[in-house]
Design a protein around this motif. Structure first.
Motif, short mmCIF file in Angstrom:
data_model
loop_
_atom_site.label_atom_id
_atom_site.label_comp_id
_atom_site.label_asym_id
_atom_site.label_seq_id
_atom_site.Cartn_x
_atom_site.Cartn_y
_atom_site.Cartn_z
N UNK A 1 7.51 7.36 -11.72
CA UNK A 1 7.62 6.32 -12.74
C UNK A 1 8.48 5.16 -12.25
N UNK A 2 8.21 3.92 -12.71
CA UNK A 2 8.99 2.78 -12.22
C UNK A 2 10.44 2.76 -12.70
N UNK A 3 10.71 3.14 -13.97
CA UNK A 3 12.08 2.98 -14.48
C UNK A 3 13.05 3.90 -13.75
N UNK B 1 11.28 1.20 -5.89
CA UNK B 1 10.47 1.51 -4.73
C UNK B 1 10.39 0.32 -3.79
N UNK B 2 11.53 -0.10 -3.33
CA UNK B 2 11.54 -1.10 -2.27
C UNK B 2 12.18 -0.38 -1.09
N UNK C 1 0.83 -1.23 0.00
CA UNK C 1 0.00 0.00 0.00
C UNK C 1 0.86 1.27 0.00
N UNK C 2 2.04 1.19 0.61
CA UNK C 2 2.94 2.36 0.59
C UNK C 2 3.49 2.55 -0.82
N UNK C 3 3.92 1.44 -1.42
CA UNK C 3 4.47 1.53 -2.79
C UNK C 3 3.43 2.11 -3.74
N UNK C 4 2.17 1.63 -3.61
CA UNK C 4 1.12 2.13 -4.52
C UNK C 4 0.95 3.63 -4.39
N UNK C 5 0.95 4.11 -3.15
CA UNK C 5 0.79 5.56 -2.94
C UNK C 5 1.91 6.35 -3.62
N UNK C 6 3.15 5.81 -3.50
CA UNK C 6 4.28 6.54 -4.10
C UNK C 6 4.24 6.42 -5.63
#
Lengths: 475, 475
Positions: free
Chosen positions: A347-349, A353-354, A337-342
């Motif tokens: 952008x992922x590339x 986001x770990x 849920x934290x990752x989704x918010x960020x």
């Protein structure tokens, strides 16, 4: 002379008048001149006198040929004379009402030669006869910014909560200067050398009672009176955090100790036992000592060992995680849920986001960095956040542009409801062109009262040491 | 496609023509532009082409809208396109005779998301179909100064004996730049990221056979084929010193690895076993890796573990001794006859003639320093000499005057009959005003091919690691 009650040592730190005896008149680069530079720079608030048999003057300050020529009594003498002139100096001091001499002079028992040892014994005998207390010999004496007494002209003029006892003058200088750069300020620092009269127990007892001192740091090579020291140390650790750097912990190291301050180093086992029993924070280097100081002073006590690490560089992220985990700190994965918010605004590339959060591609957007930190700080799973900057990871040269938005994000957080302890890893650069920008950044962090470390390893080490200290005391 | 014999990988390091596909035309600060900067700075000696669907030009260099528009075949492509454009790029490359693509592009399996993993699998499938080899994705590719191929414009242009395999691009940059400052030069450096096609075993096998490579250094996060890797590694360690920095040695570290290059980190126990069995030199940080490299390259092999340590600062002498002895190095006392010889021209006060030799008061007299070193070097009891400089031990501020005689003594020794290995500890300073002088001194030492370390601890650590390596191999 029997042991004076320690409360009375206060006179050492607040002399009403000074004499610098044996200061060189010829060469302004000579080490003895630093003491005058310090008196002038700190604007010592009492009369001070310079003494050298040659007379003359230094930059308009009269140099007296003898203590006798000074038209008033003297409280405190900084002894810069050669060892062979030291006994005569004591006798002169006795006639001028001197209460204490800080003997910088070397060439006594630390030389390992019979003549030096004999001279030191005689020195103390005479001082005791006259009721004069001796700091040293073979030391730099006292730095007490509150009373404008200092052995270094470049030390900070403001006071702070750290009291230091250092058997080595060079180590005291290094410690004060390095710690000052990272925001640490001092109540009293005592460089006490051979400890022939006043020793580590006297000074430790003084710092325990001293209300200006909240944290005590010690560099000790050997102990004069083991029983008394243990008693005083126990009292100290019950009242204040005490950090110890013990010099001479190996056989050859203790030989070096004998040659440096003529002390007996004592076995490593004894020191380890003391550390465990009393909850001493033991460190292995001066840099580690500074790391622990900034942690105690500037890192709000974390509630536990769970860290989020955030900064630039994926490879560095892996290594910093290993480093933290090996010190018993935890780097838990960010929950979905934290990752989704960020992810909503990142952008992922190029941004991993770990945890560690590799923000290489987002560092340039301060509002995103700030928003990310806010989201992470609200997560129950972490106790503190470590932000890191590593130069030299890019293919390009060039200094850090401190006025770029790169670091803005970090400065706009903290202070909010969700605020948790922050720490910063800022690696120095050997490159002069990077060094100015890094230094400016350091000053910004330090003026924000953030704990700054120069490497992953030193941050992990100091945070672990301080957390262990809190845990052992149930703080 | 089955495994190609490794000899044939040579084409990766000596491409005849290049294309940089996906380079940004708009923003000269964008990371993709470093690759063009490197091509120009290194004066790549073949045709190179820039490709971006927008066309236009960058500083007068034409930007082609597509690979198809280029009027000749292309050997080697640096792929800078977004992940979603990667499959199409492979197909285009196939029509232009491309033999290898180095995919810098991120956003594949390292994201941990299904789409990225699917894309990476498809990418490799297509490349194999066309017989194109892939480095990466999620990497920086190759630095080979001999063929003027580089991913960084600021790397050294001269070649050297060190071959590097790094799974992380950021870590490769850091390593090259830090090691270069200390005199290390490279044969080939490969940043290989997710290792989807060409992997660590391919590159290691290549470096083992490569006659330009005398020392191999590796930063590895995970292994694609364990059996093959062990086989290649064994061959490697039989022929050349191999230094390994393993990322992801803790549980959380291996989670970070998965997020960085999607590799499986493997257990610490396996890596420790490999280290012992094969005589790998295992390090824990990039800085330690550089320390080991300068020791292997610039420190003549000492005959044993007995050190004389010499420099300024009594307190530092004690701590450096402890640090060395804890690493199993010996700091034996100077015998009486050696001390007497030195005493003939050195006063006792402020100079402690034991070991460490505290030469605080004699540093300014280069001829005395040189004479002292000569006398010490002739003593049978030592195997090497460590010289150290610590700024910030004095009370005074101010930079190091490199042109002062302070360091002259060290430069006038070495090369004589009595010469033994030398090492230098030179501590960096966070202070910009000291940093220029220290850097100049570093450059002097480096140009004299001396191993320079930034701290006592790192010197002791690296010298111990390298001595252990020699001892285990009976070298």
């Amino acid at each position: 002379m029997s042991n004076v009650a320690n409360g009375s040592l206060d006179f050492l730190f607040r002399p009403r008048s000074l004499a610098l005896v044996g200061i060189t008149t010829a060469n302004p680069e000579h080490w003895t001149r630093s003491f005058l530079d310090a008196v002038l720079e700190f604007e010592f608030n009492g009369p001070f006198y310079l003494v050298n048999p040659k007379g003359g003057n230094i930059n308009g300050h009269r140099v007296y040929q003898s203590l006798h020529d000074i038209p008033q009594t003297i409280d405190y003498v900084i002894g810069l004379v050669p060892a062979r002139a030291s006994l005569e100096l004591i006798d002169e001091c006795a006639t001028k009402g001197v209460r204490a001499i800080q003997f910088c002079t070397a060439g006594f028992s630390e030389t390992g030669e019979a003549e030096g040892t004999r001279l030191e014994t005689e020195l103390i005998k005479r001082a005791r006869k006259h009721g004069i207390r001796i700091i040293g010999p073979n030391c730099l004496g006292i730095y007490c910014p509150q009373s404008r007494l200092s052995f270094g002209p470049v030390f900070p003029k403001e006071s702070g909560p750290v009291g230091v006892i250092s058997q080595s003058g060079g180590n005291a200088n290094y410690l004060i200067r390095q710690a000052a750069l990272r925001g640490v300020r001092f109540s009293k620092v005592i460089s006490y050398g051979n400890a022939s009269d006043l020793n580590e127990s006297d000074f430790l007892e003084y710092l325990v009672a001293d209300t200006d001192t909240r944290v005590i740091a010690m560099y000790i090579e050997g102990i004069k009176d083991g029983r008394r020291f243990c008693r005083v140390l126990e009292k100290a650790t019950r009242q204040k955090p005490v950090i110890l750097l013990k010099g001479g912990r190996t056989e050859a190291g203790s030989r070096a100790v004998a040659g440096h301050t003529s002390a007996l180093a004592g076995s490593e086992a004894i020191w380890d036992a003391l550390r465990k029993q009393m909850g001493l924070i033991q460190v292995n280097s001066l840099d580690e000592l500074v790391d622990v100081l900034v942690t105690l002073l500037f890192m709000v006590k974390p509630e536990g060992r769970n860290a989020v690490i955030m900064g630039g560089g994926g490879g560095a992220s892996v290594l910093i995680t290993d480093t933290f985990e090996k010190r018993g700190l935890k780097v838990p994965p960010l929950p979905h849920e934290i990752i989704s918010k960020i992810r909503e605004f990142t952008p992922p590339a190029g941004n991993i986001l770990r945890n560690p959060v590799d923000y290489s591609q987002t560092m340039m957007y301060p509002e995103r960095v700030a928003k990310t930190i806010d989201i992470i700080m609200q997560w129950d799973g972490i106790d503190f956040l470590v932000w890191f900057m590593r130069m030299g990871q890019s293919q390009q040269a060039g200094g850090l542009r401190v006025n770029s938005p790169m670091m803005g994000g970090l400065f706009s957080v903290g202070g909010g409801e969700s605020s948790k302890p922050l720490a910063v890893v800022l690696e120095p650069s050997i490159l002069p062109e990077e060094s100015r920008g890094i230094f400016t950044l350091l000053q910004k962090y330090v003026s924000s009262e953030l704990p700054v470390y120069y490497s992953f390893a030193s941050a992990a080490n100091a945070i672990d040491l301080v957390l262990s200290y809190y845990e052992n005391r149930n703080l």
